[in-house]
Design a protein around this motif. Structure first.
Motif, PDB file in Angstrom:
ATOM      1  N   ILE A   7      29.881  27.211  21.804  1.00  0.00           N
ATOM      2  CA  ILE A   7      30.075  28.600  21.470  1.00  0.00           C
ATOM      3  C   ILE A   7      30.816  28.989  20.248  1.00  0.00           C
ATOM      4  N   VAL A   9      32.668  31.893  18.052  1.00  0.00           N
ATOM      5  CA  VAL A   9      32.856  33.554  18.097  1.00  0.00           C
ATOM      6  C   VAL A   9      33.879  33.647  16.733  1.00  0.00           C
ATOM      7  N   SER A  13      37.425  37.785  19.481  1.00  0.00           N
ATOM      8  CA  SER A  13      36.743  37.604  20.950  1.00  0.00           C
ATOM      9  C   SER A  13      37.248  36.976  22.036  1.00  0.00           C
ATOM     10  N   THR A  14      36.764  37.270  23.068  1.00  0.00           N
ATOM     11  CA  THR A  14      37.179  36.672  24.205  1.00  0.00           C
ATOM     12  C   THR A  14      36.048  35.740  24.995  1.00  0.00           C
ATOM     13  N   VAL A  15      36.594  34.281  25.489  1.00  0.00           N
ATOM     14  CA  VAL A  15      35.599  33.484  25.879  1.00  0.00           C
ATOM     15  C   VAL A  15      36.323  33.385  27.287  1.00  0.00           C
ATOM     16  N   CYS A  18      34.006  29.811  30.574  1.00  0.00           N
ATOM     17  CA  CYS A  18      32.584  29.389  30.005  1.00  0.00           C
ATOM     18  C   CYS A  18      32.778  27.596  30.041  1.00  0.00           C
ATOM     19  N   ILE A  27      33.963  24.743  21.710  1.00  0.00           N
ATOM     20  CA  ILE A  27      34.118  25.934  21.540  1.00  0.00           C
ATOM     21  C   ILE A  27      34.944  26.119  20.210  1.00  0.00           C
ATOM     22  N   VAL A  29      36.398  28.999  17.524  1.00  0.00           N
ATOM     23  CA  VAL A  29      36.905  30.472  17.181  1.00  0.00           C
ATOM     24  C   VAL A  29      37.546  30.767  15.946  1.00  0.00           C
ATOM     25  N   CYS A  33      41.700  35.426  19.227  1.00  0.00           N
ATOM     26  CA  CYS A  33      40.843  35.235  20.409  1.00  0.00           C
ATOM     27  C   CYS A  33      41.534  34.837  21.640  1.00  0.00           C
ATOM     28  N   ILE A  35      40.691  32.582  24.839  1.00  0.00           N
ATOM     29  CA  ILE A  35      39.939  31.264  25.708  1.00  0.00           C
ATOM     30  C   ILE A  35      40.761  31.225  27.071  1.00  0.00           C
ATOM     31  N   CYS A  38      38.188  27.974  30.792  1.00  0.00           N
ATOM     32  CA  CYS A  38      36.726  27.377  30.033  1.00  0.00           C
ATOM     33  C   CYS A  38      37.058  25.890  30.173  1.00  0.00           C
ATOM     34  N   CYS A  62      42.506  25.869  30.467  1.00  0.00           N
ATOM     35  CA  CYS A  62      41.246  25.341  30.419  1.00  0.00           C
ATOM     36  C   CYS A  62      41.290  23.843  30.396  1.00  0.00           C
TER      37      CYS A  62
END
Length: 175
Positions: A7, A9, A13-15, A18, A27, A29, A33, A35, A38, A62
């Motif tokens: 991933i 981004v 952005s927002t994750v 995931c 991931i 970024v 952002c 995260i 995840c 996470c």
């Protein structure tokens, strides 16, 4: 299972919620952002990576495990809180390469370094590290809560017991 990032981004952005497994970085970024919640595993690079020159990202709740690089790597002005990192290869569970980051209430185990901080000007509090080759590797000029190795307690039965925990709410633990 991508040959690059799982991933990737850009700014702001927002994750959320995931999973990224068997990629280069799980991931990846840039700045500003979020995260959250995840999971990353078995990536050949980092589980979660905020690249050099980027910052202002929050990583919360996470799990990053069995990556060959760092579990989580951040650069500047990031908040890394309530994460679990386990069994990340030659890197650190959490690796800080810049400044003005807050690393709080994370668990890192079974990695080369539990928490590695290369530069100064960061806040590192309320973390626990266990079974890493080196639990903490933190450069000078950071703000670090006292780091303790509490003694083993006897058996605990009933309402009281245990031994050696600090009353300092900012303490970091090694065990």
């Amino acid at each position: 299972g991508n040959s690059a990032q799982g991933i990737s981004v850009g700014d702001g952005s927002t994750v959320i919620g995931c999973s990224a497994s068997s990629n280069t970085d799980g991931i990846d970024v840039t700045s500003g952002c979020l995260i959250k919640d995840c999971q990353t595993s078995s990536n050949t690079g980092d589980g979660i990576n905020i690249g050099n020159g980027f910052g202002g990202t929050t990583i919360r709740g996470c799990t990053s495990r069995s990556n060959l690089g760092d579990g989580i790597e951040v650069y500047n002005s990031c908040l890394v809180v309530d994460n679990t990192c386990d069994g990340n290869g030659s890197g650190a569970g959490i690796h800080v390469t810049g400044l003005a980051n807050r690393i709080e209430n994370n668990q890192s185990s079974s990695s080369d370094r539990g928490i590695g901080v290369d530069g100064g000007g960061n806040l590192i509090i309320r973390n626990s590290c266990s079974s890493n080759t080196t639990n903490y590797s933190i450069a000078a000029n950071n703000k670090v809560g006292v780091t303790l190795i509490p003694p083993n307690s006897g058996a605990v039965v009933g309402n009281t017991g245990g031994s050696g925990a600090s009353t300092d709410p900012s303490a970091n633990y090694s065990y």
